[in-house]
Design an enzyme around this catalytic site. Structure first.
Site: not given
Lengths: 618, 272
Positions: A453-455
């Site tokens: 997550y978050e890229g």
């Protein structure tokens, strides 16, 4: 039934990183941080550690077991988390590094890192809620209109309301530009929002009165792709001008994901405006008529960069407590005979006596400490920027660019290493580690989201090789290479560090060789050879950076050691620091050296294999 | 020596006695008759946290001021700052090398001089300190001040006019005791759940008054306190005796029961 508390934190190790290596004291001597004393900083650490241990620690397994449920009234998060949410805000832990002008304590971000680390170590799933809320608050305080700040900012900071970051759609994951969520201007300056979003952490919950969603949507007629996206503030419940809550804003949670880990964190699918009644407010001014309302991605990145550092902090917290749990277990679990001393009086020896277990502990220890050094190094830069802002605006720009070089490295390297550490912890526990009687399996499950997550870490690698390497004409990456190279040269003159300085020099030379090769790939129109090696490049850079910082720490430890009784506990601590640096440099840095050769060789096998060659069956 | 007993529903001024002690949660090592100082860390004694919590709850109900008092070297200031961070209004630190080596009586003498410098209605202390486990200082101080003592308090039931009702764990069960203020109470750890110092509390603490005193400030003759004035002397420290390893029985429950009963009857001779 009282729950076993597995939370563990080695405060001495955090204090070393904070005060000895990354010199928090220096930051506290300069404005805007000089209102906080070192004594206060130490007390903050101790009390945060106690909060993490006493309040959050016991919630780890129960929140995991209960998970989040979707009911007709909305999402129910584990009951045990309600109380800790309120206590967290009562105690004001979210305000530590928040600027004083926003009502925070204005502490250096460097000091907030170990505090976040502790909270994530105690219960990662819980800590995602306040971290996201803090990120939303920062965007509103930074970019919001005075009304938005007054109506939404304060309530987010008291924990009365929570916040989320809303990007992903079923067809728009890593490629957020494919978003189809629409915004149609209303006559009063607000927008009517319609669309479906998925994977929204904390998308709904039953502990906050209201939820403030920061969502990307495309204003009718705006450009395609990510540049046409605008950033909107969308409350779950409409807010009247006097701050009281109005009617529901047609934001409905339609699904809560069943996941591998972080079961206490509600991962929601949200439907905005299914009944035509969802109102959103543009963040950061501009109007659709003038065509300057987009730039939503840039605005979201204010939050994303922060979120990426936070994710690295989460990884470090979980890895650290996983290591310390494995260490404790290895001292108490008696199995087998020592290879020289035999079985001893107890009939078996503690498994920490077995060379292979020691190796695993060493692998964990040096990774955790290397990642901690990397994180603190980068956070310190952030605080230096705040200090410089008043005196040397040009210096701010350069330092800020250098800081941004490290964001993808930090996010991807620390989260990858975190999963490795959690996996090694399971291994040290053996069969017991695979059961739910011990926390190791949960640490592994929970931390597995972090490279995603978050890229994803793949996106981070692309950001690093595709964007950051070329930034400022390549000056940033050259600055990095010079910094590590200069340190390696200094280390050469240190007796006893010949092997380490040699390996670091070879690693820097390899790194430079890859940079030169990348220029040739680019000139020869072989961009794909850069893209296919982005992840190994990031890994190479991460190992080089960790080794450099651990060795720098070792020199500090050497100096302290000279003043100590050799067998004192402080001396043992410093010898442990030196061991981490040596082990990392001798056992992990060679991976970077090998990676340099393979990357520079430009192997195209993965590109050239025919699609059917992977398997014709699928 | 009674200082004030005029509390009648107005403000209640409370003094809390606290001590900065070796963190006994850590592995305390004893070598050559004394505790090994290497690697020691210090914390606020746990029963003192209960005393602070009780004082803060009383303050919330009755207003007034809470003052924390400690005796000890420089490092003891940390526990005082923690008390301030928890919500205590004022700190008093008696920092004088001549207090070192005090026994309970010595501490009580110093505290008697300290607490009578200001009006108070109630003194709270932990029922014992976590390092020496003596439990002497509180009762001795009450005696020196000639005020009532309730030890091992598990509940403060009521404060009404000049009376306070406390429940204490006694030998035969819970005792309900009424005392006239001022009085001294020592706290059991089941008295309450001490609050944690909040971040705001920590940051607010630096603006609270902290008084640092020497024996001279208190007009105490150094010969009457510290090691010089101690009536007791710790001759030697010994580590707790290691317990013999337990015995593990495996097999079917009936067989194990038989085996264990046999051992209890024939070897341990528990059933005479």
């Amino acid at each position: 039934m009282s729950e076993t508390n597995f939370y563990k934190c080695d405060l001495r190790e955090l204090e070393f990183a904070l005060f000895e290596q990354f010199r928090l004291g220096e930051l506290l001597a300069s404005p805007p941080f000089d209102h906080i004393s070192e004594d206060e900083a130490r007390m903050i650490l101790k009390e945060a550690n106690r909060f993490a241990g006493d309040i959050l620690g016991p919630t780890l397994a129960p929140a995991d077991r209960e998970g989040c449920r979707l009911t007709p009234e909305g999402v129910k998060v584990p009951k045990i988390l309600h109380n800790v949410w309120h206590k967290y805000y009562e105690q004001g832990w979210n305000t530590l590094a928040m600027p004083e002008t926003w009502g925070g304590q204005g502490a250096p971000r460097l000091l907030a890192v170990p505090v976040s680390e502790m909270m994530s170590a105690a219960n990662l799933a819980f800590h995602t809620y306040p971290q996201l809320t803090l990120g939303v608050s920062a965007v509103i305080h930074g970019l919001g209109s005075p009304e938005q700040k007054a109506l939404f900012g304060k309530k987010l900071d008291t924990g009365e309301w929570s916040g989320t970051m809303v990007l992903t759609e079923p067809q728009a994951g890593s490629d957020v530009g494919l978003s189809t969520t629409k915004a149609i201007p209303n006559s009063d300056g607000s927008y009517q929002i319609t669309g479906n979003k998925i994977f929204i952490s904390g998308g709904d919950n039953d502990f906050a009165e209201n939820i403030v969603h920061l969502a990307l949507a495309r204003i009718e007629g705006a450009a395609r792709g990510s540049r046409g996206l605008s950033l909107f503030l969308i409350p779950k419940i409409k807010v009247n001008p006097d701050g009281s809550l109005g009617e529901a804003n047609d934001v409905v949670c339609t699904r809560v994901e069943e996941k591998m880990g972080i079961h206490g964190s509600a991962t929601c699918a949200l439907s905005f405006g299914e009944n035509g009644g969802c109102v959103g407010y543009l963040i950061g001014g501009g109007s659709s008529k003038e065509g300057d309302a987009s730039g939503g991605m840039q605005k979201m990145f204010l939050m994303m960069n922060e979120a990426r550092v936070s994710v690295a902090t989460q990884a470090l917290g979980v890895a650290s407590t996983a290591y310390l749990n494995a260490l404790e277990y290895s001292r108490t679990r008696l199995q087998g005979a020592h290879h020289q001393k035999g079985r001893g009086e107890a009939g078996a020896v503690a498994i920490i006596e077995h060379p292979d277990v020691r190796r695993m502990l060493m692998e964990m220890k040096c990774r955790v400490e290397g990642c901690r050094a990397l994180l603190y190094y980068i956070r310190r830069m952030d605080d230096r920027i705040s200090i410089l802002r008043a005196s040397d605006p040009q210096g701010v720009g350069e330092l800020h660019d250098y800081f941004s070089l490290f964001i993808p490295l930090l996010k991807a390297h620390v989260t990858d290493m975190g999963v490795e550490v959690a996996s090694l912890a399971v291994q040290v526990f053996g069969g017991a580690g695979y059961t739910a009687d011990f926390p190791a399996e949960q640490y592994l499950r929970d931390s597995r989201i972090l490279p995603i997550y978050e890229g994803t870490n793949g996106i981070q690698a692309l950001d690093l090789v595709g964007r950051k390497l070329g930034q400022n004409g390549g000056a940033l990456i050259q600055r990095f290479s010079r910094e590590v190279g200069d340190f390696a040269a200094t280390l050469k003159s240190r007796p006893g560090y010949e092997i380490e300085s040699g390996k670091l020099e070879v690693a820097v030379a390899g790194f430079n060789k890859v940079l030169a090769q990348y220029l040739q790939f680019a000139a020869g129109d072989k961009l794909e050879l850069i893209l296919v090696t982005g992840a190994p490049f990031l890994e190479m850079m991460g190992h080089t950076m960790c080794a450099y910082l651990l060795l720098e720490g070792a020199l500090i430890a050497e100096a302290a050691l000279a003043e100590l009784e050799p067998e004192s506990s402080e001396a043992q601590f410093y010898r442990g620091k030196i061991a981490s640096a040596r082990y990392y440099t001798r056992n992990l840095l060679p991976l970077a050296i090998a990676l340099a050769d393979t990357i520079a060789a430009g192997d195209a096998t993965a590109l050239e294999i025919p699609d059917g060659g992977f398997s014709l069956a699928y | 020596m009674r200082h004030r007993a005029d509390f009648s529903g107005g403000e209640l001024n409370v003094i809390v006695l606290i001590k900065h002690v070796i963190d006994v949660e850590l592995n305390v090592r004893v070598r050559d008759g004394s505790v090994v100082q290497d690697g020691m860390t210090y914390v606020l004694s746990k029963w003192d946290e209960n005393a602070i919590e009780a004082a803060l709850v009383l303050k919330d109900a009755h207003d007034g001021e809470v003052t924390a008092v400690t005796i000890g070297p420089e490092r003891s200031g940390e526990s005082l700052r923690k008390a301030l961070a928890m919500g205590v209004d004022k700190g008093v630190h008696i920092n004088d090398p001549a207090t070192e080596g005090s026994d309970s009586m010595g501490y009580a003498r110093i505290l008697a001089k300290t607490v009578t410098r200001q009006p108070y209605d109630l003194i709270l202390a932990g029922r014992q300190s976590q390092d020496t486990d003596q439990g002497g200082t509180g009762p001795m101080l009450a005696e020196l001040l000639n005020i009532p003592l309730v030890g091992n308090v598990v509940e403060i039931a009521a404060v009404d006019g000049t009376k306070l009702t406390a429940h204490r764990n006694g030998d035969a069960g819970k005792e309900v005791v009424e005392v006239t203020l001022p009085a001294l109470l020592t706290a059991n750890d089941s008295l309450n759940e001490p609050r944690l110092a909040s971040l705001r509390g920590i940051m607010a603490a630096k603006n609270k008054p902290m008084e640092i005193l020497t024996l001279a400030d208190l007009e105490i003759d150094p010969a009457t306190v510290g090691a010089a004035g101690a009536g007791t002397e710790v001759v030697e420290m010994q580590p707790p005796r290691a317990r013999a390893a337990g015995q593990k029985f495996e097999g079917a429950p009936e067989e194990i029961t038989k085996e264990v009963m046999g051992l209890l009857v024939n070897e341990a001779k528990i059933f005479g």
